[in-house]
Design a protein around this motif. Structure first.
Motif, PDB file in Angstrom:
ATOM      1  N   ILE A  49       0.856  -1.194   0.000  1.00  0.00           N
ATOM      2  CA  ILE A  49       0.000   0.000   0.000  1.00  0.00           C
ATOM      3  C   ILE A  49       0.891   1.243   0.000  1.00  0.00           C
ATOM      4  N   ASP A 106      -4.346  -1.553  -2.846  1.00  0.00           N
ATOM      5  CA  ASP A 106      -5.081  -0.469  -2.172  1.00  0.00           C
ATOM      6  C   ASP A 106      -5.783  -0.885  -0.878  1.00  0.00           C
ATOM      7  N   TYR A 119      -8.328   1.082   4.821  1.00  0.00           N
ATOM      8  CA  TYR A 119      -7.533   0.133   4.021  1.00  0.00           C
ATOM      9  C   TYR A 119      -7.862  -1.335   4.333  1.00  0.00           C
TER      10      TYR A 119
END
Ligand code: NAP
Ligand code: GDD
Length: 330
Positions: A205, A211, A275
């Motif tokens: 990330i 992502d 996330y």
């Protein structure tokens, strides 16, 4: 003359760290490797050329007899297992054969070698045997006397392995010891385990390669230490005059959420929630809610102490994954 050690599970996380330690101590190191096309063979050959590889499998007793004959070991460290708790629900019989009965095969290979009185044996027992359900020891943690209540086919197989090792110690006077190890992690941890899965995702990330990350239960708590510290404890157990059982842990427990917080903090992200997605596929039919170890016996008798703390462990793993992911194009 150099001492000889035979390690099963040489391609695993602990096998790597233990081989490094024993090589530094001047041992001649033998490792059992399984399978015709094991891609990890090349890794061991390149990174640890001092390891003498012997082909074998815990489910094939004749291969273990042959390995003991070839290596003529002073010490045998049985680290091999199907070690993923979630996976053990999918292949429970295989886990019984490898993680459980495989240990009996190794003990028999030693007993029948004619050198049983000269070989010291280490069994990789686990905190999974405690199961977390009977956790009523606030602040104290599980020690060697705590009640076992395994919550997975893996934990049940390990409990058989634990008791058959104790039984061979008592029945045949073998120098056989069990290390009841709480979770230990590091640069070599498999990507299928939650810590490494998180640190690898955080690195990706951070580098813009991914992502989000999908995880299961975020509430579980574990006593996480560094694998390099724990192999030192294994070795110390086999240097004692008498065999025994020892808990290795840190005496601290942290949730998956705390691990996420620490890991994302290492790349400058304060809020990890955007996330992380929860995916039921990573939930288990039965969960171990909390594990906390009490390593007082190992600290007193073995003089063992962990050197890496929780923030240090997470930082080390994130930095390692950033380095690996920066060098890889995928
Ligand atoms: P790991 O990375 O999963 O390594 C397992 C090793 O076992 C691999 O080398 C694997 O070989 C080998 N193996 C699997 N099936 C085998 C078979 N049928 N015959 C021979 N070898 C086989 O595990 P680890 O983290 O290093 O853990 C080492 C031991 O400690 C395991 O027994 C584990 O259950 C136990 N333990 C681990 C922890 C922990 O937190 N890491 C805590 C307590 C106890 P391949 O590469 O060919 O698959
Ligand atoms: N693997 C994994 N993947 N675990 C997840 C995930 C996920 O996506 N999401 C949440 N978890 C939770 C699991 O449900 C569990 O509560 C916790 O994270 C830790 O899971 P693992 O890292 O797979 O380790 P473990 O505690 O089940 O087992 C490890 O430690 C044992 C010692 O206590 C293994 O190394 C075992 O071999 C070892 O015996």
């Amino acid at each position: 003359m150099a001492k000889k050690a035979l390690i099963t599970g040489i391609t695993g996380q602990d096998g790597y760290h233990l081989a490094e330690l024993l090589n530094k101590k001047g041992y001649e190191v033998f490792g059992i490797i399984r399978g015709q096309h094991n891609p990890k063979r090349i890794t061991v050959e390149r990174e640890q050329p001092f390891v003498k590889l012997i082909e074998g499998d815990l489910t094939d007793p004749s291969s273990l007899i042959r390995a003991v004959e070839l290596a003529q070991p002073d010490e045998v460290y049985n680290l091999a297992a199907i070690s993923h708790v979630g996976h053990s629900f999918k292949v429970p019989q295989l886990v019984a054969d490898v993680t459980g009965k495989g240990v009996l095969n190794m003990l028999e290979a030693i007993r029948l070698s004619g050198r049983a009185d000269q070989i010291r044996f280490y069994q990789a027992s686990t905190s999974e045997m405690f199961g977390g359900l009977d956790y009523n020891r606030p602040g104290l943690g599980y020690d060697e006397e705590a009640v076992f209540h395994p919550r997975s086919p893996y934990g049940v197989a390990k409990l058989y392995a634990h008791w058959i090792t104790k039984n061979y110690r008592e029945s045949y006077n073998m120098h056989a010891s069990c290390g009841i190890l709480f979770n230990h992690e590091g640069e070599r941890r498999g990507l299928e385990f939650v810590t490494r899965k998180i640190t690898n995702a955080v690195a990706r990330i951070h580098l813009g390669k991914q992502d989000h990350i999908e995880l299961g239960n975020l509430d579980a708590k574990r006593d996480w230490g560094y694998a390099g510290d724990y192999v030192e404890g294994m070795w110390r157990m086999l240097q004692q005059d008498e065999p025994g059982d020892y808990v290795l842990g840190t005496g601290e427990t942290h949730s998956i959420e705390e691990f996420l917080t620490e890991a994302f903090k290492a790349v400058g992200i304060d809020d990890w929630k955007p996330y992380v997605k929860q995916n039921p596929a990573f939930m288990r039919p039965a969960e171990v809610d909390i594990l906390l170890g009490n390593p007082a016996k190992a600290e007193t008798v073995l003089g063992w102490k962990r050197t890496v703390d929780f923030p240090g462990l997470v930082k080390l793993m994130v930095e390692n994954d950033i380095k690996i992911e920066s060098e890889s194009s995928k």
